[in-house]
Design an enzyme around this catalytic site. Structure first.
Site, PDB file in Angstrom:
ATOM      1  NE  ARG A 288      -0.587  -0.534   4.931  1.00 35.17           N
ATOM      2  CZ  ARG A 288      -1.188  -1.145   5.950  1.00 35.17           C
ATOM      3  NH1 ARG A 288      -2.438  -1.516   5.838  1.00 35.17           N
ATOM      4  NH2 ARG A 288      -0.532  -1.390   7.052  1.00 35.17           N
TER       5      ARG A 288
ATOM      6  CE1 TYR B 214       2.613 -11.161  13.493  1.00 34.72           C
ATOM      7  CE2 TYR B 214       3.705 -12.689  15.002  1.00 34.72           C
ATOM      8  CZ  TYR B 214       3.656 -12.036  13.784  1.00 34.72           C
ATOM      9  OH  TYR B 214       4.625 -12.270  12.848  1.00 34.72           O
TER      10      TYR B 214
END
Length: 229
Positions: free
Chosen positions: A33, A145
């Site tokens: 991105r 995570y």
């Protein structure tokens, strides 16, 4: 090579993977991105590479990346997108947890889903999912995570069984701690206090490229973490 944010410089795993794959002769399409960082990585590669700027946590970003990959005639997908957050779960805003799950688990599954028909149509193809030792050895302070990486490991194993009678390989790589700018100072402090061994991004990339070349379907990096996993 899909990553939702290549680290600047030559120490990030995305950068090292791109560099070593390019050196080995692979033609690369870099997805992420951050256009500036993508171009920095591309400029540092020994061979010319293509880029697609896209946020892999969005449906539009997935579609744009999948179209670019098909036009590029890609036959290997490396899911390196990931986001981490260190801290007790009860102290983390839900938006942070959501971002970890969206980037580290949903994005790889979503992009794989979008590209699977294309990859299955190739003479030979591979999907490489970059996981973590925390997917096998969950750790306090990394609840979201660890959950994401455990999910990615399960996804890789199930998809490998689904594709067992095809020419598409599914490779899951689990590095232990990596010394990259993605680590916060709190994470670095924790690793120092616990004397946690860390590998360089260069080392992890080299072993990952080797696993791809050998078609090692499940690869845990580092000892004794490999034994515990």
């Amino acid at each position: 090579l899909a990553a939702n944010g290549f680290e600047a410089g030559n120490v990030g795993l995305g950068h090292e993977l791109a560099s070593q794959l390019s050196t080995a002769g692979a033609a690369l399409l870099l997805a992420g991105r951050d256009e500036r960082r993508l171009n920095e990585v591309r400029a540092a590669l020994p061979e010319e590479a293509a880029v697609v700027v896209a946020d892999l946590t969005s449906t539009d970003g997935i579609a744009r990346t999948a179209r670019a990959a098909e036009q590029f005639r890609a036959n290997v997908l490396i899911n390196n997108a990931g986001a981490g957050a260190f801290g007790l779960l009860e102290n983390q805003p839900w938006a942070t947890v959501e971002q970890v799950l969206a980037t580290s688990l949903e994005a790889p599954i979503h992009l794989t889903h979008a590209l699977l028909p294309w990859l299955r149509a190739q003479p030979q193809a591979a999907i490489v999912n970059i996981g973590s030792t925390f997917g096998s050895i969950p750790f306090a302070g990394f609840a979201a995570y660890s959950a994401a990486k455990a999910g990615l490991r399960g996804f890789s194993q199930a998809l490998r069984r689904e594709l067992a009678d095809t020419l598409v390989s599914v490779i899951h790589i689990s590095p232990r701690a990596i010394d990259t700018p993605m680590n916060s100072e709190a994470v670095n402090c924790l690793n120092r206090e616990l004397d946690t061994p860390s590998d360089s991004a260069e080392t992890v990339a080299r072993q990952s490229v080797a696993a791809l070349s050998r078609n090692d379907t499940e690869r845990h990096l580092g000892f004794p973490e490999r034994l515990f996993a």
